[in-house]
Design a protein around this motif. Structure first.
Motif, PDB file in Angstrom:
ATOM      1  N   ALA A 208      38.491  47.617  40.210  1.00  0.00           N
ATOM      2  CA  ALA A 208      37.583  48.750  39.996  1.00  0.00           C
ATOM      3  C   ALA A 208      37.647  49.234  38.556  1.00  0.00           C
ATOM      4  CB  ALA A 208      37.934  49.890  40.958  1.00  0.00           C
ATOM      5  N   VAL A 209      38.856  49.313  37.992  1.00  0.00           N
ATOM      6  CA  VAL A 209      39.023  49.777  36.601  1.00  0.00           C
ATOM      7  C   VAL A 209      38.414  48.778  35.627  1.00  0.00           C
ATOM      8  CG1 VAL A 209      40.707  50.295  34.806  1.00  0.00           C
ATOM      9  CG2 VAL A 209      41.051  51.166  37.131  1.00  0.00           C
ATOM     10  N   LEU A 210      38.691  47.490  35.821  1.00  0.00           N
ATOM     11  CA  LEU A 210      38.185  46.470  34.903  1.00  0.00           C
ATOM     12  C   LEU A 210      36.659  46.427  34.891  1.00  0.00           C
ATOM     13  CD1 LEU A 210      40.630  43.498  35.610  1.00  0.00           C
ATOM     14  CD2 LEU A 210      40.552  44.943  33.567  1.00  0.00           C
ATOM     15  N   SER A 211      36.051  46.461  36.067  1.00  0.00           N
ATOM     16  CA  SER A 211      34.586  46.399  36.119  1.00  0.00           C
ATOM     17  C   SER A 211      33.960  47.644  35.513  1.00  0.00           C
ATOM     18  CB  SER A 211      34.114  46.227  37.568  1.00  0.00           C
ATOM     19  OG  SER A 211      34.492  47.337  38.373  1.00  0.00           O
ATOM     20  N   ALA A 212      34.520  48.821  35.809  1.00  0.00           N
ATOM     21  CA  ALA A 212      33.965  50.070  35.280  1.00  0.00           C
ATOM     22  C   ALA A 212      34.089  50.123  33.760  1.00  0.00           C
ATOM     23  CB  ALA A 212      34.666  51.269  35.909  1.00  0.00           C
ATOM     24  N   VAL A 213      35.261  49.771  33.233  1.00  0.00           N
ATOM     25  CA  VAL A 213      35.468  49.807  31.782  1.00  0.00           C
ATOM     26  C   VAL A 213      34.551  48.810  31.076  1.00  0.00           C
ATOM     27  CG1 VAL A 213      37.131  49.346  29.944  1.00  0.00           C
ATOM     28  CG2 VAL A 213      37.827  50.647  31.956  1.00  0.00           C
ATOM     29  N   VAL A 240      32.281  42.522  27.248  1.00  0.00           N
ATOM     30  CA  VAL A 240      32.153  41.182  27.836  1.00  0.00           C
ATOM     31  C   VAL A 240      33.532  40.639  28.214  1.00  0.00           C
ATOM     32  CG1 VAL A 240      31.514  38.789  27.347  1.00  0.00           C
ATOM     33  CG2 VAL A 240      29.981  40.644  26.684  1.00  0.00           C
ATOM     34  N   PHE A 241      34.523  40.868  27.349  1.00  0.00           N
ATOM     35  CA  PHE A 241      35.880  40.414  27.648  1.00  0.00           C
ATOM     36  C   PHE A 241      36.419  41.086  28.906  1.00  0.00           C
ATOM     37  CE2 PHE A 241      40.450  41.348  27.295  1.00  0.00           C
ATOM     38  CZ  PHE A 241      40.959  40.061  27.401  1.00  0.00           C
ATOM     39  N   MET A 242      36.197  42.389  29.050  1.00  0.00           N
ATOM     40  CA  MET A 242      36.688  43.112  30.226  1.00  0.00           C
ATOM     41  C   MET A 242      36.020  42.599  31.492  1.00  0.00           C
ATOM     42  SD  MET A 242      39.008  45.171  29.131  1.00  0.00           S
ATOM     43  CE  MET A 242      39.262  46.274  30.500  1.00  0.00           C
ATOM     44  N   LEU A 243      34.729  42.279  31.431  1.00  0.00           N
ATOM     45  CA  LEU A 243      34.043  41.742  32.605  1.00  0.00           C
ATOM     46  C   LEU A 243      34.544  40.331  32.930  1.00  0.00           C
ATOM     47  CD1 LEU A 243      30.364  42.998  32.112  1.00  0.00           C
ATOM     48  CD2 LEU A 243      32.123  43.893  33.635  1.00  0.00           C
ATOM     49  N   TRP A 244      34.816  39.526  31.876  1.00  0.00           N
ATOM     50  CA  TRP A 244      35.400  38.204  32.120  1.00  0.00           C
ATOM     51  C   TRP A 244      36.753  38.345  32.802  1.00  0.00           C
ATOM     52  CZ3 TRP A 244      40.091  36.386  30.342  1.00  0.00           C
ATOM     53  CH2 TRP A 244      40.357  35.038  30.621  1.00  0.00           C
ATOM     54  N   TRP A 245      37.547  39.295  32.326  1.00  0.00           N
ATOM     55  CA  TRP A 245      38.859  39.561  32.924  1.00  0.00           C
ATOM     56  C   TRP A 245      38.689  39.993  34.379  1.00  0.00           C
ATOM     57  CZ3 TRP A 245      42.849  43.564  30.574  1.00  0.00           C
ATOM     58  CH2 TRP A 245      44.081  43.414  31.238  1.00  0.00           C
ATOM     59  N   PHE A 246      37.678  40.808  34.660  1.00  0.00           N
ATOM     60  CA  PHE A 246      37.419  41.271  36.032  1.00  0.00           C
ATOM     61  C   PHE A 246      37.139  40.088  36.957  1.00  0.00           C
ATOM     62  CE2 PHE A 246      33.843  42.183  38.970  1.00  0.00           C
ATOM     63  CZ  PHE A 246      34.544  42.888  39.930  1.00  0.00           C
ATOM     64  N   PRO A 260      39.330  41.278  47.419  1.00  0.00           N
ATOM     65  CA  PRO A 260      38.966  41.760  46.076  1.00  0.00           C
ATOM     66  C   PRO A 260      37.959  42.921  46.165  1.00  0.00           C
ATOM     67  CG  PRO A 260      37.673  39.843  46.586  1.00  0.00           C
ATOM     68  CD  PRO A 260      38.548  40.090  47.792  1.00  0.00           C
ATOM     69  N   LEU A 261      37.704  43.535  45.017  1.00  0.00           N
ATOM     70  CA  LEU A 261      36.681  44.585  44.981  1.00  0.00           C
ATOM     71  C   LEU A 261      35.315  44.024  45.345  1.00  0.00           C
ATOM     72  CD1 LEU A 261      35.984  47.563  44.124  1.00  0.00           C
ATOM     73  CD2 LEU A 261      35.403  46.603  41.891  1.00  0.00           C
ATOM     74  N   LEU A 262      35.039  42.811  44.876  1.00  0.00           N
ATOM     75  CA  LEU A 262      33.742  42.183  45.084  1.00  0.00           C
ATOM     76  C   LEU A 262      33.945  40.683  45.274  1.00  0.00           C
ATOM     77  CD1 LEU A 262      30.595  42.616  44.979  1.00  0.00           C
ATOM     78  CD2 LEU A 262      30.748  42.005  42.567  1.00  0.00           C
ATOM     79  N   SER A 263      33.474  40.159  46.383  1.00  0.00           N
ATOM     80  CA  SER A 263      33.627  38.736  46.644  1.00  0.00           C
ATOM     81  C   SER A 263      32.680  37.921  45.757  1.00  0.00           C
ATOM     82  CB  SER A 263      33.337  38.428  48.117  1.00  0.00           C
ATOM     83  OG  SER A 263      33.360  37.035  48.344  1.00  0.00           O
ATOM     84  N   LEU A 264      33.233  36.915  45.087  1.00  0.00           N
ATOM     85  CA  LEU A 264      32.406  36.064  44.231  1.00  0.00           C
ATOM     86  C   LEU A 264      31.445  35.213  45.047  1.00  0.00           C
ATOM     87  CD1 LEU A 264      34.985  34.871  41.532  1.00  0.00           C
ATOM     88  CD2 LEU A 264      33.350  36.757  41.423  1.00  0.00           C
ATOM     89  N   ALA A 265      31.688  35.104  46.357  1.00  0.00           N
ATOM     90  CA  ALA A 265      30.781  34.337  47.213  1.00  0.00           C
ATOM     91  C   ALA A 265      29.386  34.947  47.241  1.00  0.00           C
ATOM     92  CB  ALA A 265      31.344  34.261  48.632  1.00  0.00           C
ATOM     93  N   LEU A 266      29.286  36.254  46.915  1.00  0.00           N
ATOM     94  CA  LEU A 266      27.971  36.905  46.886  1.00  0.00           C
ATOM     95  C   LEU A 266      27.070  36.317  45.805  1.00  0.00           C
ATOM     96  CD1 LEU A 266      29.020  40.650  47.310  1.00  0.00           C
ATOM     97  CD2 LEU A 266      28.075  39.137  49.058  1.00  0.00           C
TER      98      LEU A 266
END
Length: 465
Positions: A208-213, A240-246, A260-266
């Motif tokens: 949640a923190v990584l995606s928001a930041v 962009v780096f923070m989203l890659w890290w997320f 996870p906060l958000l499933s990559l399968a979506l």
């Protein structure tokens, strides 16, 4: 006796639907009504147009960044509890905004608290609607009401805000929001959460923190474009780096068997991905055009809040007409066709806004373009969401709904940030035309994404959200 029970159930569902639809209306209204208060807030709080733009953009951004975490919290603490908590936080933010002595307090109340409140209350609106309305027909009708009020709130926000600002004060518009919140809380008392909360369910705090930041840094980078190019590039790269890290964090968490906060399968569904792109661009067009036209009319042309709001009635009318016809159109035309038509009409509307504003001095020169923009957006809003929702089974509806709402709000934030930054860099006719041309180009990109959607046969909306 059976008829009496059924009648009582229908009456209860109407009250529940009224509460949920009003909640969506209020949050959509809050995203656009400040557009007609730019001059009044700037004078009263001794700030600039860019300051008001930042407040609006941060509000939309906080919604986008926290919408998915807000949806996850509903499972842990319960849908009704999150709804009521969000309403209270939103109401406190509205009252704080009403008494704000400066821009900082306005950002705290409107942008932060109202944004957090919205992120907490919107996911329960859609999840509760899915759970409370069981059959497909009543559910589609309920979502239609909620989406219609949401669209009307966004389109009518300038008119209602203009009336209140001119008749009383811009501060009264926030008091109005607080009063509506009280009404929603009263109507929500009868809502029963169909599912028990799961207090032991894990929550992905790091995700949640990584995606928001990451999202905050990207939008703040866009806002910094007209002040410091190097700062803009630095913020964008860091975002962009923070989203890659997320995404790396989410992949590792899924691989270890944790939620996870958000499933990559979506994101493995091509049709859904294209639908999400069209949703993002639609709200980018709506909020970007709304801010650009409203700011230009007030700052450059010198119109007051009510004059600006009245001009926007054409957009409200267009959106209302096309939204009311959405169900009938869905039965007759494929969703792909409706989305493509909506984008085409919207882009033509933006072009008309550029041409007529440059050749005519009357404010009513903006009405035809706004009407076309409203018509186009109303035609495609529901089909785009339905394309995304219908791509997933019932058990994934809550998760994809959160992603869908987040993507839409992110589009709103991008629209205000991108078009607003171009406009406030010059606040001239040339800057206005440049901002609208960028929006038209983005609209054409949305049309291209819609053209890549698979062909389908016309059918009624399966699960709009």
């Amino acid at each position: 006796m059976a008829e009496t029970v059924a009648a009582g159930r229908r009456s209860g569902h109407r009250r529940e639907l009224a509460a949920l639809a009003l909640a969506q209306f209020t949050c959509s209204f809050a995203g656009s009504n400040m557009n007609v208060m730019i001059n009044d807030i700037s004078r009263d709080l001794d700030t600039t147009v860019q300051g008001v733009q930042v407040a609006i953009t941060i509000f939309l951004l906080v919604m986008a960044a926290l919408m998915i975490p807000g949806g996850k919290l509903t499972d842990r603490y319960g849908r009704k509890r999150c709804l009521l908590t969000g309403l209270v936080v939103y109401g406190v933010g509205a009252l704080l905004s009403a008494v704000a002595p400066g821009l900082g307090v306005l950002i705290l109340g409107n942008s932060i608290l109202e944004g957090v409140g919205t992120a907490l209350l919107i996911p329960p609106v859609y999840i509760l609607t899915t759970l409370l309305f069981h059959d497909m027909t009543s559910r589609a009708r309920a979502f239609g009401v909620i989406m219609a009020l949401g669209g009307i709130g966004a389109a009518a926000g300038p008119l209602i805000g203009g009336l209140i600002t001119t008749g009383i004060s811009w501060r009264a518009a926030f008091v109005f929001q607080a009063l509506v919140i009280v009404v929603i809380v009263v109507l929500s008392r009868g809502i029963e959460d169909p599912l028990p909360p799961e207090p032991d369910r894990p929550f992905d705090t790091v995700g949640a923190v990584l995606s928001a930041v990451g999202l905050v840094l990207i939008v703040m980078g866009i806002l910094a474009a007209d002040n410091d190019v190097w700062l803009m590039l630095g913020l964008l790269c860091l975002g962009v780096f923070m989203l890659w890290w997320f995404f790396h964090w989410v992949r590792a968490r899924e691989a270890s068997g944790k939620e996870p906060l958000l499933s990559l399968a979506l994101f493995h569904n091509r049709t859904s991905n294209l639908g999400l792109v069209t949703q993002n661009v639609q709200w980018l067009l709506l909020m970007g055009s709304s801010f650009t036209v409203a700011a230009y009319l007030q700052v450059v042309r010198g119109y007051d809040a009510i004059g600006t709001g009245v001009i926007f009635t054409s957009a409200t009318l267009g959106l209302l007409v096309s939204s009311l016809a959405a169900e009938r159109l869905a039965r007759r035309r494929p969703q792909r066709t409706l989305i493509m038509t909506g984008f085409a009409v919207s882009v033509v509307g933006v072009a008309v806004l550029i041409v007529l504003a440059g050749s005519l001095s009357s404010a009513w020169a903006f009405a035809p373009g706004l009407l076309l923009l409203g018509l186009g957006l109303g035609v495609m809003l529901t089909p785009s969401v339905n394309v995304v929702q219908s791509s997933f089974p019932e058990e994934q509806q809550g998760e994809i709904s959160g992603l869908s709402r987040s993507v839409s709000n992110l589009g709103s934030s991008f629209g205000t940030a991108i078009a607003g930054t171009i406009l406030v860099s010059g606040l001239t006719r040339g800057a206005y035309a440049a901002a609208m041309l960028v929006l038209a180009a983005i609209g054409l990109a949305g049309l291209a994404a819609a053209a890549l959607l698979p062909h389908d046969r016309p059918r009624p909306p399966a699960h709009p959200s």
